[in-house]
Scaffold this motif. Structure first.
Motif, mmCIF file in Angstrom:
data_model
loop_
_atom_site.group_PDB
_atom_site.id
_atom_site.type_symbol
_atom_site.label_atom_id
_atom_site.label_comp_id
_atom_site.label_asym_id
_atom_site.label_seq_id
_atom_site.Cartn_x
_atom_site.Cartn_y
_atom_site.Cartn_z
ATOM 1 N N TRP A 56 0.804 -1.226 0.000
ATOM 2 C CA TRP A 56 0.000 0.000 0.000
ATOM 3 C C TRP A 56 0.840 1.280 0.000
ATOM 4 O O TRP A 56 0.345 2.349 0.351
ATOM 5 N N LEU A 57 2.081 1.158 -0.434
ATOM 6 C CA LEU A 57 2.961 2.323 -0.510
ATOM 7 C C LEU A 57 2.361 3.392 -1.432
ATOM 8 O O LEU A 57 1.717 3.077 -2.435
ATOM 9 N N ASP A 58 2.554 4.633 -1.061
ATOM 10 C CA ASP A 58 2.105 5.791 -1.857
ATOM 11 C C ASP A 58 0.586 5.964 -1.896
ATOM 12 O O ASP A 58 0.042 6.545 -2.842
ATOM 13 N N THR A 59 -0.115 5.461 -0.882
ATOM 14 C CA THR A 59 -1.563 5.701 -0.791
ATOM 15 C C THR A 59 -1.908 6.526 0.453
ATOM 16 O O THR A 59 -3.060 6.607 0.845
ATOM 17 N N GLU A 60 -0.871 7.135 1.049
ATOM 18 C CA GLU A 60 -1.074 7.866 2.298
ATOM 19 C C GLU A 60 -2.060 9.031 2.152
ATOM 20 O O GLU A 60 -2.689 9.429 3.125
ATOM 21 N N ASN A 61 -2.194 9.535 0.948
ATOM 22 C CA ASN A 61 -3.105 10.679 0.723
ATOM 23 C C ASN A 61 -4.580 10.262 0.651
ATOM 24 O O ASN A 61 -5.468 11.111 0.545
#
Length: 255
Positions: free
Chosen positions: A220-225
Motif C-alpha cells: 500500500w505504498l504511496d496511498t497515504e493521501n
C-alpha cells in the motif's frame, strides 16, 4: 441462513490466528451506514489484535457478495452534509482496510456491485467463484464511483476502471476480473473456493507476523493521501446525488 435484520449483521470468528469477518444484509448483502461503521471499527480493532495474523472477509449466503451501499439511504439524502456522510461510509472502510496491519483475503461467492467492488479491490488477495461478476452502475443514477475509484484503479488500472465505469449497465464476468487483476483465483464452486481460502489462510498465518506486516505496508505504498482523497470524493458524490438529474434518475428505481 441469511440475516433478516434491517441494519444487517456482522460477525467475527477468530481461530488459528485467522479472523473471519462475515457481513450480511437481507437486500443482497448491501450496506446501510451503520453496518459500514461497524465494519470500519472491526478492521481497526483487528489491526491491533496480536492474536490475529490474517483476516478473511466474506458475506452471508451463496448468492450476491455485496450490492453496494443502501439504496434506501441513498434516496433519502436531502442535503450536502448527509450526502458526504453517506458516501464517506465506504471511504472509511477502504481506508481502514488499507491501514490495517493484517493482510486481508477476500472470499467472493457471487455478484458484486458498486461499493462492493471497492471492498474487493481493497483486499490484498481475492478468491472468487465463476458466478462473481462485477458491475459499476453508478452512472445509471447520475453519480460515479468516485470514492472507490482509487482502490479499483490500483488493482485493474485506468483502462479497467474506465471500461467498468463507462459500461455501467454491463456485467463483467469473474474471468474478466481475474485477467485484470481484481481476483487472484476463480473456482467453479463455493466448496472448492473455501478449501483454498482455508489452505492459504493457514499457510499465511504460520509465517513471521512481522514479515506479513511489513509486506502489507509495501503493498500500500504511496496511498497515504487517501485519508483526504476519499473523503473529498465522498463530497463530490454528495453534491451529485442532490442534482436534478440524479433525483430524476433515482425515481425510476423507487418502488
Amino acid at each position: 441462513m441469511t440475516t433478516t435484520r434491517i441494519n444487517g449483521s456482522l460477525y467475527t470468528k477468530i481461530e488459528s490466528n485467522i479472523a473471519t469477518i462475515e457481513f450480511g444484509h437481507p437486500a443482497s448483502n448491501s450496506f446501510p451506514s451503520e453496518l459500514l461503521d461497524r465494519l470500519t471499527n472491526e478492521f481497526n480493532e483487528l489491526s491491533n489484535n496480536d492474536e490475529v495474523a490474517i483476516i478473511v472477509l466474506k458475506s452471508e449466503g451463496n448468492k450476491a457478495f455485496c450490492a453496494g451501499a443502501s439504496f434506501d439511504e441513498l434516496v433519502a439524502i436531502t442535503n450536502l452534509e448527509e450526502g458526504k456522510k453517506f458516501f464517506s461510509g465506504f471511504a472509511n472502510v477502504i481506508n481502514a482496510m488499507r491501514k490495517c496491519s493484517k493482510l486481508i483475503i477476500g472470499r467472493v461467492q457471487g455478484k458484486t456491485v458498486g461499493g462492493g467492488v471497492g471492498l474487493v479491490a481493497a483486499c490484498d488477495y481475492v478468491f472468487a467463484t465463476e458466478h462473481a461478476s462485477i458491475k459499476l452502475s453508478e452512472f445509471t443514477i447520475g453519480i460515479g464511483p468516485f470514492v472507490i475509484a482509487p482502490a479499483v484503479k490500483r488493482k485493474i488500472g485506468v483502462s479497467g476502471l474506465s471500461e467498468l465505469t463507462l459500461e455501467a449497465t454491463n456485467w463483467k464476468n469473474a474471468y474478466w476480473a481475474k485477467e485484470k487483476g481484481l481476483y487472484a483465483r476463480v473456482f467453479e464452486s463455493i466448496d472448492e473456493m473455501d478449501r483454498e481460502v482455508d489452505l492459504l489462510s493457514l499457510k499465511l498465518a504460520s509465517y513471521n507476523p512481522e514479515a506479513l506486516k511489513e509486506m502489507k505496508k509495501a503493498f500500500w505504498l504511496d496511498t497515504e493521501n487517501w485519508d483526504n482523497l476519499l473523503i473529498e470524493r465522498a463530497e463530490t458524490s454528495g453534491k451529485l446525488v442532490l442534482s436534478d438529474h440524479t433525483k430524476k434518475a433515482l425515481t425510476k428505481f423507487i418502488r
